[in-house]
Design a protein around this motif. Structure first.
Motif, PDB file in Angstrom:
ATOM      1  N   UNK A  11      34.364  42.248  42.342  1.00 18.33           N
ATOM      2  CA  UNK A  11      33.024  41.884  41.894  1.00 18.33           C
ATOM      3  C   UNK A  11      32.493  40.679  42.658  1.00 18.33           C
ATOM      4  N   UNK A  12      33.355  39.711  42.935  1.00 20.40           N
ATOM      5  CA  UNK A  12      32.942  38.505  43.656  1.00 20.40           C
ATOM      6  C   UNK A  12      32.396  38.835  45.032  1.00 20.40           C
ATOM      7  N   UNK A  13      33.035  39.787  45.725  1.00 17.89           N
ATOM      8  CA  UNK A  13      32.639  40.109  47.106  1.00 17.89           C
ATOM      9  C   UNK A  13      31.861  41.422  47.209  1.00 17.89           C
ATOM     10  N   UNK A  19      38.867  49.429  47.889  1.00 22.27           N
ATOM     11  CA  UNK A  19      38.746  48.876  49.235  1.00 22.27           C
ATOM     12  C   UNK A  19      39.771  47.775  49.454  1.00 22.27           C
ATOM     13  N   UNK A  20      39.974  46.926  48.447  1.00 24.43           N
ATOM     14  CA  UNK A  20      40.984  45.867  48.552  1.00 24.43           C
ATOM     15  C   UNK A  20      42.386  46.464  48.700  1.00 24.43           C
ATOM     16  N   UNK A  46      43.983  33.591  49.648  1.00 24.94           N
ATOM     17  CA  UNK A  46      43.798  35.020  49.882  1.00 24.94           C
ATOM     18  C   UNK A  46      42.316  35.400  49.721  1.00 24.94           C
ATOM     19  N   UNK A  47      41.632  34.746  48.811  1.00 33.62           N
ATOM     20  CA  UNK A  47      40.191  34.978  48.680  1.00 33.62           C
ATOM     21  C   UNK A  47      39.454  34.557  49.950  1.00 33.62           C
ATOM     22  N   UNK A  48      39.871  33.435  50.528  1.00 33.11           N
ATOM     23  CA  UNK A  48      39.258  32.976  51.776  1.00 33.11           C
ATOM     24  C   UNK A  48      39.484  33.973  52.903  1.00 33.11           C
ATOM     25  N   UNK A  49      40.671  34.547  52.933  1.00 40.74           N
ATOM     26  CA  UNK A  49      41.005  35.551  53.947  1.00 40.74           C
ATOM     27  C   UNK A  49      40.096  36.772  53.772  1.00 40.74           C
ATOM     28  N   UNK A  50      39.951  37.223  52.532  1.00 41.21           N
ATOM     29  CA  UNK A  50      39.108  38.390  52.253  1.00 41.21           C
ATOM     30  C   UNK A  50      37.658  38.109  52.643  1.00 41.21           C
ATOM     31  N   UNK A  57      33.411  42.206  59.031  1.00 45.91           N
ATOM     32  CA  UNK A  57      33.056  43.626  58.841  1.00 45.91           C
ATOM     33  C   UNK A  57      31.542  43.792  58.834  1.00 45.91           C
ATOM     34  N   UNK A  58      30.841  42.860  58.191  1.00 44.07           N
ATOM     35  CA  UNK A  58      29.385  42.926  58.151  1.00 44.07           C
ATOM     36  C   UNK A  58      28.766  42.733  59.526  1.00 44.07           C
ATOM     37  N   UNK A  59      29.499  42.099  60.431  1.00 50.21           N
ATOM     38  CA  UNK A  59      28.986  41.905  61.788  1.00 50.21           C
ATOM     39  C   UNK A  59      29.047  43.193  62.607  1.00 50.21           C
TER      40      UNK A  59
END
Length: 319
Positions: A11-13, A19-20, A46-50, A57-59
């Motif tokens: 939900x955060x991302x 997908x995770x 791990x959140x920072x990595x994601x 990916x958005x790029x």
């Protein structure tokens, strides 16, 4: 430290939990720790990595490149240069997409302005609209020249089919017919290149390389002070496309050749880099020795469409 569940992280991302799980399965993100109940939880690091992975990916970076980047990151400081190169390559791709997007925006704005100013009032003005748009688009026209290097074109099914499929607006030059004795006219060839925006070098692949005349042409025409060096800027920003037709279809890491076609074509990519040309994604016709007539016809149509395209994607440095 904030620890989130897989649902909270998704939900955060704004992504799916599946997908995770997929990212973890393909080793794009580290193995997720689990609590006593066996459920995944995501600490801050791990959140920072994601977040980094999602940003990349958005790029528009392909998933394969992301996996490569993640693998380099895990290996530590020894991969700093490789990571930097990969990111620079993606930045270059994004800049080109931005250029193409801005061109499309300008084109649409111009077309809209024709309606707003009343120059186009009804469907009866179609031909007038076409004429106006055609005149305004002249600055976008691409002069394309194909240099065909085939020692025996009459005996070739593939090269002949590809070259015959091209529009009359594309200049084609049979180099073995022009220079049967390998006496390449440097001045003439430079003039041809000067007048072209997009240069296509088409040839069959021989022994993982090109026909001999092509090498002679390079040595004769791409001179220091003209093509490269402090004052050698004649080819700057022109597009280079390699159109190659290998006889077999085993050019992959898992095949018997062990190398991809783009890897075997690296010398041309390096040459383009040296002379300041934009090395576009090559047009590859594999299995030329056994390609069916139907498949060849489709490939010839794709070739004509590819060369007629206004905007093409450059090949990345390590793509």
């Amino acid at each position: 430290m904030t620890e989130l569940t897989i649902t909270e992280t998704a939900q955060k991302y704004n992504i799916r939990a599946d997908t995770l799980r997929y990212y973890e399965r393909i080793k794009l993100i580290p193995i997720t720790p689990r609590n006593k109940q066996g459920n995944r939880y995501y600490p801050d690091d791990l959140q920072n990595w994601i977040e980094m992975i999602i940003c990349l990916r958005h790029s528009g970076i392909p998933i394969e490149k992301l996996i490569e980047y993640a693998d380099l990151l895990r290996k530590g400081d020894s991969t700093l240069t490789a990571r930097e190169d990969l990111l620079k390559e993606q930045l270059g791709t994004l800049k080109q997409k931005k250029i193409n997007l801005n061109r499309s925006i300008r084109r649409l704005k111009h077309k809209i302005s024709l309606y707003e100013t009343g120059e186009i009032k009804s469907h009866k003005n179609y031909f007038k609209e076409y004429k106006i748009m055609n005149n305004s688009a002249r600055s976008y026209l691409m002069k394309t020249t194909v240099l065909l290097f085939h020692p025996n074109l009459k005996a070739s099914r593939v090269s002949r089919a590809l070259i015959h499929a091209l529009s009359n607006s594309i200049e084609t030059r049979n180099m073995y017919e022009l220079y049967p004795n390998f006496n390449v006219d440097s001045t003439k060839e430079k003039g041809i290149l000067n007048n072209a925006n997009r240069i296509v070098i088409q040839f069959p692949m021989y022994w993982y390389s090109s026909p001999a005349l092509l090498k002679q042409w390079e040595d004769t025409v791409l001179e220091y002070g003209w093509a490269y060096g402090p004052k050698g800027t004649a080819l700057q920003n022109k597009e280079l496309i390699i159109a190659v037709s290998p006889g077999a279809n085993n050019y992959e890491r898992t095949g018997s050749a062990k190398y991809t076609i783009t890897e075997l074509l690296r010398p041309f990519q390096a040459t383009a880099r040296l002379v300041g040309m934009r090395y576009m994604k090559p047009f590859i016709t594999t299995n030329a020795s056994n390609i069916s007539p139907k498949s060849l016809n489709r490939q010839a149509e794709r070739y004509a469409t590819y060369l007629a395209s206004k905007y093409l994607q450059p090949l990345g440095t390590f793509e």
